[in-house]
Design a protein around this motif. Sequence first.
Motif, mmCIF file in Angstrom:
data_model
loop_
_atom_site.group_PDB
_atom_site.id
_atom_site.type_symbol
_atom_site.label_atom_id
_atom_site.label_comp_id
_atom_site.label_asym_id
_atom_site.label_seq_id
_atom_site.Cartn_x
_atom_site.Cartn_y
_atom_site.Cartn_z
ATOM 1 N N LEU A 17 0.826 -1.208 0.000
ATOM 2 C CA LEU A 17 0.000 0.000 0.000
ATOM 3 C C LEU A 17 0.864 1.263 0.000
ATOM 4 O O LEU A 17 0.497 2.275 -0.613
ATOM 5 C CB LEU A 17 -0.931 -0.009 1.212
ATOM 6 N N ASP A 18 1.996 1.201 0.673
ATOM 7 C CA ASP A 18 2.878 2.371 0.740
ATOM 8 C C ASP A 18 3.458 2.745 -0.622
ATOM 9 O O ASP A 18 3.933 3.875 -0.809
ATOM 10 C CB ASP A 18 4.018 2.120 1.732
ATOM 11 N N THR A 19 3.448 1.822 -1.579
ATOM 12 C CA THR A 19 3.945 2.159 -2.912
ATOM 13 C C THR A 19 3.027 3.123 -3.647
ATOM 14 O O THR A 19 3.461 3.773 -4.613
ATOM 15 C CB THR A 19 4.086 0.890 -3.783
ATOM 16 N N GLY A 20 1.770 3.197 -3.237
ATOM 17 C CA GLY A 20 0.805 4.026 -3.939
ATOM 18 C C GLY A 20 0.181 3.369 -5.146
ATOM 19 O O GLY A 20 -0.703 3.949 -5.781
ATOM 20 N N VAL A 21 0.619 2.166 -5.490
ATOM 21 C CA VAL A 21 0.050 1.467 -6.650
ATOM 22 C C VAL A 21 -1.371 1.002 -6.363
ATOM 23 O O VAL A 21 -2.216 0.958 -7.255
ATOM 24 C CB VAL A 21 0.954 0.277 -7.046
ATOM 25 N N LEU A 22 -1.642 0.652 -5.113
ATOM 26 C CA LEU A 22 -2.947 0.149 -4.702
ATOM 27 C C LEU A 22 -3.645 1.186 -3.831
ATOM 28 O O LEU A 22 -3.007 1.890 -3.050
ATOM 29 C CB LEU A 22 -2.796 -1.158 -3.926
#
Length: 373
Positions: free
Chosen positions: A209-214
């Motif tokens: 979630l921290d990647t911002g992809v999801l």
Amino acid sequence: MRSVGVEEELLLVDARSGEPLALSGAVLAAADRSAGQGPEGDEPQEHTFEKELQEEQLEFATKPVTEMGELLEEITRWRAEAARHAASAGALVAALGTSPLPVRPSLSTGMRYEWVGEQFGLTAQELLTCGCHVHVAVESDEEGVAVLDRIRPWLPVLTAMSANSPFWQGEDSGYGSYRSRVWNRLPSAGPTDVFGSADRYHEHVRAMLDTGVLRDRGMVYFDARLSAAYPTVEVRVADVCLEAWTPVLLAALVRGLVETAARAWRDGQPPARIGTGLLRLAAWRAGRSGLDGPLIDPATMRETSPAEAVEALYAHVREALADHGDDERVREGIARLLEHGNGARVQRGLLRTRGTLGAVATRCAEITAGAAV
């Protein structure tokens, strides 16, 4: 006994042409009106239908049950209700993993779906697939992750058994479950590594979630995951199945897998350290073959026949099936499935006898409603 619930995604199609129809809003409105029309003096009854990514889809979820006969009643009931509400909007519902006919899907309205469309572009715009998700209760996240770690190699067999999406954009894809291949275009979909503990599972999800992809935990589309909403393990590898008895067979097997894995964990047996790359190959093989070609043996990771792979799954969970009272139902269901074939085989047979993909779709709607194959 562990409770089980099933979510099914259904396709809305035209009664004459079999073409997908973007009518989920109208169908849900019909369901809302019906829910408010209970007997006088009774509280309005809530329905169980929800919209999905595309307007051509409708989803329902059964209540959690412990008896497979009751689960069959639930699935049959909600399929009939879906058909009734769809008819009021001028459509049929069909339990098809993908549309046999060409389609340009229509993304559902709402901030979440708009975000998905913007984030995933053409992948989201093309993603009209219908799956069957099985939820099985677990006592804790720790038990749930122990189960996830131990059921990994068995999940492709469930994909093969449920395969019901041979056609894509008006062509035979060459796959039994092309839905599984389309779905795996999403970046969080597919098999996972062994986590080892609930803490490591949650750390992994947070990092994703921290990647911002999801956008949120609901977009962690692992083949099997801890449910974001319920105290369950959610197995997500199956196509929606044509006949109502087939998801009941899958649910019994999934509960058997969960119970077998939980017992192994309590007994201190470690999970098999099969690499995720091998599991991806097994998942691809299952999607390609369905029950009409070779599969990968879950224990040896070597090529085997569909019958032998399914038998290996049955043998693995047989003790749990017997304890749940599901053994006879599962043995009969497996024999029936291996003899008559899954939805992919039925669809291809219908094309040979009826001549058009439109006729395949409309006939599959009749089967969804309970007509004999």
